[in-house]
Design an enzyme around this catalytic site. Structure first.
Site, mmCIF file in Angstrom:
data_model
loop_
_atom_site.group_PDB
_atom_site.id
_atom_site.type_symbol
_atom_site.label_atom_id
_atom_site.label_comp_id
_atom_site.label_asym_id
_atom_site.label_seq_id
_atom_site.Cartn_x
_atom_site.Cartn_y
_atom_site.Cartn_z
ATOM 1 N N LYS B 53 0.812 -1.228 0.000
ATOM 2 C CA LYS B 53 0.000 0.000 0.000
ATOM 3 C C LYS B 53 0.842 1.274 0.000
ATOM 4 O O LYS B 53 0.375 2.326 -0.442
ATOM 5 C CB LYS B 53 -0.896 0.019 1.240
ATOM 6 C CG LYS B 53 -1.893 -1.120 1.294
ATOM 7 C CD LYS B 53 -3.222 -0.716 0.701
ATOM 8 C CE LYS B 53 -4.230 -1.863 0.803
ATOM 9 N NZ LYS B 53 -5.501 -1.539 0.165
ATOM 10 N N SER B 78 -8.989 0.977 8.430
ATOM 11 C CA SER B 78 -8.548 0.382 9.690
ATOM 12 C C SER B 78 -7.251 -0.371 9.468
ATOM 13 O O SER B 78 -6.689 -0.959 10.374
ATOM 14 C CB SER B 78 -9.600 -0.596 10.202
ATOM 15 O OG SER B 78 -9.771 -1.620 9.245
#
Lengths: 316, 316
Positions: B53, B78
């Site tokens: 990511k 989250s």
């Protein structure tokens, strides 16, 4: 008896280098920042059979094949040395007989089998291990390869330090865990020849190396109680000789600190190591005042750890 | 709307390469032998923040700084995207506002904090996340960075595949896990331009990508029940477009098979990966007949896994 020098470790490296993995040296900015030092981890968890033991076993096997040419080799071990010797003998094309306590973890038994060794089980105590081994040696004429109290084994284990020093310049010190002392004595012989300080890392609750150095004589380990299952064995005589001569000090850590250090390595470096390897980082974190700004090598001894609890928690 | 090509991924790589880790490509003789194939693992568990990511977040941040020059960025997450955006914004010197569900794991909350982002907690449901985010965007003029449904994010995620292809010649196929589809779409755009087949790997119990491809329309994920916590999200529209165009098929695996594959990677490769990454190896092992002798790339998406049960078992 012949005493090893750094030259023997260089020769051992030449001898074994095409059989072993050249393991990576890793570092972590996060851990450096926590330790206020620069740490280089020599990652023997990526070695064949998952531990530095394969270096010593391979060196012993090749030296033997060039001298005695044994028909077979044998040892008793429930751990990494069993796997290391099994694979090293297999690569040299001779049989290995391994005595394992009947309560050895299945995963280790299977690994030894997979490397083609013949296993004999015995009662889980040292007496049974030794008497079973003697019977096998008598029957097969196998050469007994002690896991650490041999020059060829020590020289092999020292090759991890050789590679680390070859790769990283100007280390102030190198730290290795100490159980029987094979890894620490090989590390110390080589590192000291390059002017690098050497420290052993030992669990507080299995501190026979620390005690032996202080008493200037071998004091056997009596502990059975540490998470560092690879460090329960007593120091070998030969190992004690080299450690007395070359090691600057032994640092002790509680299991609690070792566990925190181990977790730090899993979470920040994303590598699997065994508890016996984490004791060296615990020692660094316990001695931050002395070590600030230092350039430190740590030998991560292996990665053979019981992952059942972890995977069982998913299977629920 | 602009459609990405492999050239955009090459440009993204040029843009982000000095900010990201060039992660290693690892392989395992043991796993190759089990799979009867040659597998190359691109290890994004060693990427900054522990997941691919960071590539997308970094690319999005730099592109934005060259165009819109936002005062701040914001997102709700989250998981790994929260950490990735927090760190990427920090490196570009602008504030990040992260909305996190109140039940987020403490370790992830702490990581986001540590990267200097401002956290707002909300009820753990999508509606609360979106409304809280909107309030923050209104108040701060932050630009909302969606975790996968953006071209700049997709191009960034594709750079892992770019590096893999640069390093390993003649791959027959590349497999990546699919959740929202950022990683798989970026991978597919690049791999297909080099004539390499591309497969997605998805949990059987969260098979919205497989169903969407079959139905030729977006079918949202309804599952909440897989160990692959990173793969629960529904495919994004833009991601679906690229996946429909470039991905050959989606392979499904049961959680049980994913868990076995994950264990194999821990035990044989000694690396820490998250369940969402293991689904790709599970797919390979479930399709052995088709894959025999093939040269396969697998993107290991990340290594952020909850290790509590493992370490608690020692602390006992």
């Amino acid at each position: 008896m012949k005493r090893l020098t750094s030259r023997d470790i260089e020769l051992a490296h030449k001898r074994i280098s095409r059989y072993i993995n050249r393991t990576p040296v890793l570092n972590s900015r996060a851990i450096n920042s926590i330790a206020s030092a620069e740490i280089f981890f020599k990652c023997e968890n990526f070695q064949k059979v998952g531990a530095f033991k394969y270096r010593g076993a391979t060196n012993a096997m090749i030296e033997l094949m060039e001298s005695e040419r044994p028909k077979a080799v044998a040892t008793h071990s429930s751990g990494n040395h069993a796997q290391a010797l099994a694979l090293a003998a297999n690569k040299q094309g001779i049989p290995a007989y391994i005595v394992m306590p009947s309560n050895s973890p299945k995963v280790k038994v299977n690994a030894v089998k997979q490397y083609g060794a013949e296993i004999t089980f015995c009662e889980p105590n040292l007496e049974a291990r030794e008497s079973t081994l003697n019977t096998i040696v008598d029957r097969t004429n196998a050469v007994f390869i002690h896991p650490y109290n041999r020059n060829d084994i020590i020289a092999g284990q020292g090759t991890a330090c050789f590679e680390l020093v070859e790769e990283i310049d100007d280390l102030d010190m190198i730290i290795a865990p100490v159980g029987g002392g094979g890894l620490l004595s090989g590390t110390a012989i080589y590192a000291k020849s390059k002017g690098i300080a050497v420290y052993g890392a030992e669990p507080k609750s299995a501190d026979d190396a620390k005690k032996s150095i202080e008493a200037k004589r071998l004091i056997p380990s009596v502990s059975l109680n540490t998470i560092c299952d690879g460090l329960l064995t007593s120091l070998g005589e030969l190992n004690f000789h080299y450690i007395q001569k070359y090691v600057d000090d032994i640092w002790l850590s509680s299991d609690e600190d070792t566990l925190s250090a181990m977790r730090l390595i899993y979470e920040r470096m994303k590598i699997v190591i065994e508890p016996s390897s984490a004791v060296a980082l615990a020692a660094v974190l316990n001695n931050k005042e002395v070590l600030e700004g230092k350039k430190i090598g740590i030998i991560i001894s292996g990665g053979n750890v019981d992952l059942d609890s972890f995977f069982n928690s998913y299977a629920k």
